[in-house]
Design an enzyme around this catalytic site. Sequence first.
Site, PDB file in Angstrom:
ATOM      1  N   LYS A 116     -36.727  66.133 -29.226  1.00  0.00           N
ATOM      2  CA  LYS A 116     -35.773  67.183 -28.894  1.00  0.00           C
ATOM      3  C   LYS A 116     -35.673  67.404 -27.392  1.00  0.00           C
ATOM      4  O   LYS A 116     -34.688  67.947 -26.896  1.00  0.00           O
ATOM      5  CB  LYS A 116     -36.127  68.492 -29.598  1.00  0.00           C
TER       6      LYS A 116
ATOM      7  N   LYS B  58     -35.066  73.678 -29.765  1.00  0.00           N
ATOM      8  CA  LYS B  58     -34.102  73.175 -30.744  1.00  0.00           C
ATOM      9  C   LYS B  58     -32.760  73.901 -30.621  1.00  0.00           C
ATOM     10  O   LYS B  58     -31.694  73.296 -30.769  1.00  0.00           O
ATOM     11  CB  LYS B  58     -34.670  73.315 -32.161  1.00  0.00           C
TER      12      LYS B  58
END
Lengths: 347, 347
Positions: A129, A228
């Site tokens: 991520k 995220k």
Amino acid sequence: LKGDVRIALVGFGNVGRRFASLLLGSYGRVLKERGVRAHVTGIATGRHGSAIDPRGLPLARCLRLVRSGGSLGAVNRGGPLASSRVFVARVPADVLVEITPLDRRGGEPATSHVRLALKRGLDVVTANKGPVAFAFKELTGTARRHGRRFLHEGAVMDGTPVFNMARYCLPGVRVLAFRGTLNSTTNLILSRMGRGATLREALREAQALGIVEADPTDDLDGWDSAVKGCALANALMGADARPGEVRRQGIGGVSPGRVREAARAGKRVRLVVRGDLRGRRVHLSVRPEGLPLGDPLAGDGPDTALLIKTDLMGEIGLTELGGSIDQTAYALLADLLTLFPNDQGVR
Amino acid sequence: LKGDVRIALVGFGNVGRRFASLLLGSYGRVLKERGVRAHVTGIATGRHGSAIDPRGLPLARCLRLVRSGGSLGAVNRGGPLASSRVFVARVPADVLVEITPLDRRGGEPATSHVRLALKRGLDVVTANKGPVAFAFKELTGTARRHGRRFLHEGAVMDGTPVFNMARYCLPGVRVLAFRGTLNSTTNLILSRMGRGATLREALREAQALGIVEADPTDDLDGWDSAVKGCALANALMGADARPGEVRRQGIGGVSPGRVREAARAGKRVRLVVRGDLRGRRVHLSVRPEGLPLGDPLAGDGPDTALLIKTDLMGEIGLTELGGSIDQTAYALLADLLTLFPNDQGVR
């Protein structure tokens, strides 16, 4: 780019090993159906050395070596590889698969690896991520200038098609907002606390399941959710957000009493990350919320969920049950297949 | 197929009218960004006549005519149109948008319209579940032989990308099973019964919201769910199932007492359609089930949800909140955009 394709793996932990062993089985078959023969020409690890072989490494032997605590140096035909950076700069490959562990706060070394590989003319696939959250604009620009792809389906919700759904299945749609319960560990902990466990007991259970990082702080303090959230804002909403800008509150202060009280009011406490487009900016926040039962985010156990609100298609949601290594490994396969569409142009 | 594109609409109820008015606004803009100028060259209605104009109908005027109870005959330049079948056989168009009301049990007249249009060399877009549930194999075969597309995203869960997600976002994956709460009306009714309403009261509320068909029998007896289950089995799992073969039990026998008892046990009653691959056959069933709270199918109100179980990607779910006419109309736009990919080949 079809026929023989050379793949380099930087990072060879649980996900990398699963991906490699599936390449020897089902993933290899799927790729072959697309007319692609995958050769792993390089593997860089943190603790088991690195290896390059321009003709393809003996993958089964590499897996045995690493699993038994040995070093990949035994099969290296690529000269000395002093660092992962040297590895990325030199490995003879068409695609770099980036799956190194992230540092706590900066999205490195993944971002540097991705940047370097794109500049060398490699396509990049990552389940990390970090690069999406910390450098999405820069890296997509670099990819475009070099005529390559930067693919990152695994960055959020493993192989559940978050980015690909927005890109391939919601044509013409603008994402106006999202909210998600994207962190498996806190989902599981809050779910168990709802049944009477303390945070500490619930954390131990999550650790026993193997879904918690060695240091669970990033899960508990909402940092993982913030990263995220940025990845989603950047890739789905055109933002250029950074995790440090996210208003963030973790679950450290959530007592079993609060969870039980919410339950009596017909609610479940979950750590929710939200992104809202206001004007041209995406406002991001992470905090524990009491969700009504029946809310798609109020699932059970470690399951993750995401709702996106759009201009033309109302509000739709994605859920991933479980959250296994297989599901993360699948994200890498899905991205590889994006690079090799079938004859009808379908990925 | 870019530039000027001729679209014919057969069926002009709520969804068709919304689609047409959005073509004059946001949908028109999205298509223009793809290099497509859409002209509606024909509209066939059940109660307001039909019209053809090879140079494009005056869409705003057509909408006014129909809304005020008038007939499209006033703008027809296509000669006498005795039936929708004659309309489909004659309308000068590149794409047929099929959105007629379905008959109770046979998937007609939609299936005949789709078949005829494909044989004439038109691409077909439909939000009708009938053709997918009753004739998927035949119609995809016909489309292939004539080099055309048969697209049907709106057949299940409106514009939520059920079929497109499986096709474009889960490459290499086999669907092994699914379960869904796909019927808005029964979802709403059972949700209200959980709060003390009788079936009759809850049905009246659903009718007031406009989500129930004139005759609610197809919702209540599980037929609508069975048809949607067949559509999924046929398009996602390679089955050749028919709604009549589905083991089916509706919600007519579900008493408020049963719903309350389930609630006391921490469960919600929902009408669930299941498909399971056993050997080469897909076994389909529809019946009321008590779902644990937190199950992604145990949502609130009319929201629909679908979980699919796969070989390579575990179990993932899709949810649609609401279930509005806009969301059905969007399915038609998404399918149109599949016909006109952008320069990177992305739909």
